[in-house]
Motif scaffolding. Sequence first.
Motif, mmCIF file in Angstrom:
data_model
loop_
_atom_site.group_PDB
_atom_site.id
_atom_site.type_symbol
_atom_site.label_atom_id
_atom_site.label_comp_id
_atom_site.label_asym_id
_atom_site.label_seq_id
_atom_site.Cartn_x
_atom_site.Cartn_y
_atom_site.Cartn_z
ATOM 1 N N ARG A 1 0.814 -1.221 0.000
ATOM 2 C CA ARG A 1 0.000 0.000 0.000
ATOM 3 C C ARG A 1 0.845 1.267 0.000
ATOM 4 O O ARG A 1 0.572 2.216 -0.738
ATOM 5 C CB ARG A 1 -0.927 -0.034 1.217
ATOM 6 N N PHE A 2 1.858 1.292 0.855
ATOM 7 C CA PHE A 2 2.698 2.490 0.951
ATOM 8 C C PHE A 2 3.430 2.731 -0.366
ATOM 9 O O PHE A 2 3.455 3.848 -0.896
ATOM 10 C CB PHE A 2 3.705 2.321 2.100
ATOM 11 N N THR A 3 4.025 1.685 -0.919
ATOM 12 C CA THR A 3 4.795 1.820 -2.157
ATOM 13 C C THR A 3 3.913 2.234 -3.326
ATOM 14 O O THR A 3 4.238 3.170 -4.066
ATOM 15 C CB THR A 3 5.504 0.494 -2.495
ATOM 16 N N TYR A 4 2.801 1.522 -3.502
ATOM 17 C CA TYR A 4 1.908 1.827 -4.622
ATOM 18 C C TYR A 4 1.387 3.262 -4.563
ATOM 19 O O TYR A 4 1.516 4.019 -5.530
ATOM 20 C CB TYR A 4 0.726 0.859 -4.644
ATOM 21 N N THR A 5 0.772 3.622 -3.456
ATOM 22 C CA THR A 5 0.141 4.945 -3.372
ATOM 23 C C THR A 5 1.171 6.064 -3.400
ATOM 24 O O THR A 5 0.940 7.110 -4.013
ATOM 25 C CB THR A 5 -0.727 5.053 -2.107
ATOM 26 N N SER A 6 2.329 5.854 -2.757
ATOM 27 C CA SER A 6 3.381 6.881 -2.768
ATOM 28 C C SER A 6 3.935 7.083 -4.165
ATOM 29 O O SER A 6 4.108 8.219 -4.623
ATOM 30 C CB SER A 6 4.519 6.491 -1.821
ATOM 31 N N PHE A 7 4.219 5.994 -4.856
ATOM 32 C CA PHE A 7 4.811 6.101 -6.181
ATOM 33 C C PHE A 7 3.836 6.711 -7.184
ATOM 34 O O PHE A 7 4.207 7.603 -7.960
ATOM 35 C CB PHE A 7 5.258 4.719 -6.671
ATOM 36 N N LEU A 8 2.591 6.239 -7.173
ATOM 37 C CA LEU A 8 1.596 6.787 -8.096
ATOM 38 C C LEU A 8 1.376 8.275 -7.845
ATOM 39 O O LEU A 8 1.286 9.072 -8.785
ATOM 40 C CB LEU A 8 0.276 6.032 -7.950
ATOM 41 N N SER A 9 1.304 8.651 -6.570
ATOM 42 C CA SER A 9 1.121 10.058 -6.221
ATOM 43 C C SER A 9 2.319 10.896 -6.639
ATOM 44 O O SER A 9 2.176 12.001 -7.176
ATOM 45 C CB SER A 9 0.884 10.192 -4.719
ATOM 46 N N ALA A 10 3.526 10.375 -6.392
ATOM 47 C CA ALA A 10 4.742 11.117 -6.728
ATOM 48 C C ALA A 10 4.867 11.342 -8.230
ATOM 49 O O ALA A 10 5.192 12.450 -8.683
ATOM 50 C CB ALA A 10 5.968 10.368 -6.203
ATOM 51 N N VAL A 11 4.603 10.301 -9.022
ATOM 52 C CA VAL A 11 4.684 10.431 -10.485
ATOM 53 C C VAL A 11 3.610 11.393 -10.989
ATOM 54 O O VAL A 11 3.866 12.231 -11.868
ATOM 55 C CB VAL A 11 4.538 9.053 -11.166
ATOM 56 N N ALA A 12 2.407 11.286 -10.424
ATOM 57 C CA ALA A 12 1.312 12.176 -10.839
ATOM 58 C C ALA A 12 1.656 13.633 -10.564
ATOM 59 O O ALA A 12 1.468 14.508 -11.421
ATOM 60 C CB ALA A 12 0.031 11.789 -10.101
ATOM 61 N N LYS A 13 2.192 13.911 -9.379
ATOM 62 C CA LYS A 13 2.525 15.287 -9.015
ATOM 63 C C LYS A 13 3.715 15.806 -9.812
ATOM 64 O O LYS A 13 3.736 16.967 -10.241
ATOM 65 C CB LYS A 13 2.792 15.377 -7.509
ATOM 66 N N LEU A 14 4.704 14.934 -10.023
ATOM 67 C CA LEU A 14 5.854 15.344 -10.830
ATOM 68 C C LEU A 14 5.407 15.739 -12.236
ATOM 69 O O LEU A 14 5.752 16.827 -12.731
ATOM 70 C CB LEU A 14 6.865 14.192 -10.907
ATOM 71 N N ALA A 15 4.627 14.871 -12.882
ATOM 72 C CA ALA A 15 4.178 15.142 -14.248
ATOM 73 C C ALA A 15 3.276 16.366 -14.315
ATOM 74 O O ALA A 15 3.471 17.251 -15.158
ATOM 75 C CB ALA A 15 3.443 13.907 -14.798
ATOM 76 N N THR A 16 2.311 16.430 -13.395
ATOM 77 C CA THR A 16 1.321 17.510 -13.471
ATOM 78 C C THR A 16 1.907 18.858 -13.094
ATOM 79 O O THR A 16 1.566 19.881 -13.693
ATOM 80 C CB THR A 16 0.111 17.194 -12.575
ATOM 81 N N TYR A 17 2.788 18.884 -12.094
ATOM 82 C CA TYR A 17 3.408 20.159 -11.722
ATOM 83 C C TYR A 17 4.323 20.667 -12.833
ATOM 84 O O TYR A 17 4.360 21.874 -13.112
ATOM 85 C CB TYR A 17 4.186 20.022 -10.413
ATOM 86 N N PHE A 18 5.070 19.768 -13.463
ATOM 87 C CA PHE A 18 5.932 20.206 -14.556
ATOM 88 C C PHE A 18 5.096 20.717 -15.729
ATOM 89 O O PHE A 18 5.393 21.764 -16.313
ATOM 90 C CB PHE A 18 6.835 19.050 -15.011
#
Length: 444
Positions: free
Chosen positions: A377-394
């Motif tokens: 749970r920690f790995t999945y949700t953290s990674f998906l959130s991190a990639v989403a924020k990285l892509a969307t913020y850029f």
Amino acid sequence: MKPGNIKNYFFYLTKDQREAVGLLSIGTFLEYFDLMLYVHMAVLLNELFFPKTDPFTASLITAFSFCSTYLLRPFGALIFGYIGDYIGRKAVVILTTLMMAVSCIIVASLPTYAQIGITASWIITLCRVVQGMAATAEVRGAELYLTESSKPPVQYPMVALITVFSALGTSAAIGVAAIFTNNTFNEITSWRAAFLVGAGIALVGTIARTSLKEADEFANKRNKLKEQLKENKVAWSDLNEEFMKQKSSYLISIAYFLIQCARPPCFYFIYIYCSDVLKRDFGYTAHEVISQNFWVSVIDLLGLLLLAYLSYIIHPFKILKAKFYLFFASMLSFPVVINYTQDASYILIFQCLAALFVFDHIPASPIFYKYFPVFRRFTYTSFLSAVAKLATYFITAFGLVYTTEYFGYWGIFVILVPVGIGFFVSVSYFQKLENQQTLPAYQE
């Protein structure tokens, strides 16, 4: 406890739950105070740590300095996700608080660009990267800890409190930034004191969090498995490897990813884009911009408090969809109003409306978490959130520089509309799962 008695819900929690809420909330406040202190003092600090340029290039530097906190978040999500899933949630929240403290000490003592040149730019960027990695893991760890230590409906306001305290940390950071960018203070030294104070408090928070117990659901499931394995003479390390390889449904992962894409463009519009408009089109000083953002953050905080309250008596999915409709209803007139007025007070109104109705995962995050396997749970949700924020913020930060160049104020909708569609479809998908009570096999 009956719905409607939310004012008393805190007293129905166990001693351990109350202690966890207190320590995790205070820790999140400190993390976001330290993280957002630079974000909201960027109008001053970018001038100290980056070379002076023309207005267009300055906008690109602002975008870069903001996005730097998200550069290695996916990498950090994998590291802290593994620690959180393999060792425990407690270890992550302690480690990330310590990382934030150390990075703040470095920022507070770092020479400026005028003193050491481009080296200052690289070091400040590296510190921002470390802070970004620490903050995202800390919040995820805190939310998962409370999710796995409570049950609905109390679970919803408990987890929402983490976001409330992150907003409180943001407001405190903006308040300090407003004070220290006032001309009556020495800009070169006063902001350093703010970072040192934040670092000192974070160190105290790190020590305090060592008294936390492990999250109930995570600890109970792990202990239960160990007992069963012992009875069947199977090594924990062998089975643990098998559980660590559990995978989530692709549709669930995609839906969660799209939901995590929602907040970045909203946040950027509220605090970064509008700040740039105030400076460029209305001649606001750094102090005036930061002061206005402080009051916006107060409205944001009050809105989150209301959400935490409502989440106990109204289902979170209804709240998410209501926020979605209200956000776009209030934002559609933004380009028209700003194009035909020279009154900067309208910017404040739209900032406050966007802050109140920002569409994101709060307060439904505990529902989303349960569709991921506990030991991943920690790995999945953290990674998906991190990639989403990285892509969307850029995309948002650099995209708005160019879309507003060609489409004016209407350029914000080039990003907001597709992100909004993805968010709405994904929330509807999870709502369908909830209505069908369709949990994955590993969660049943």
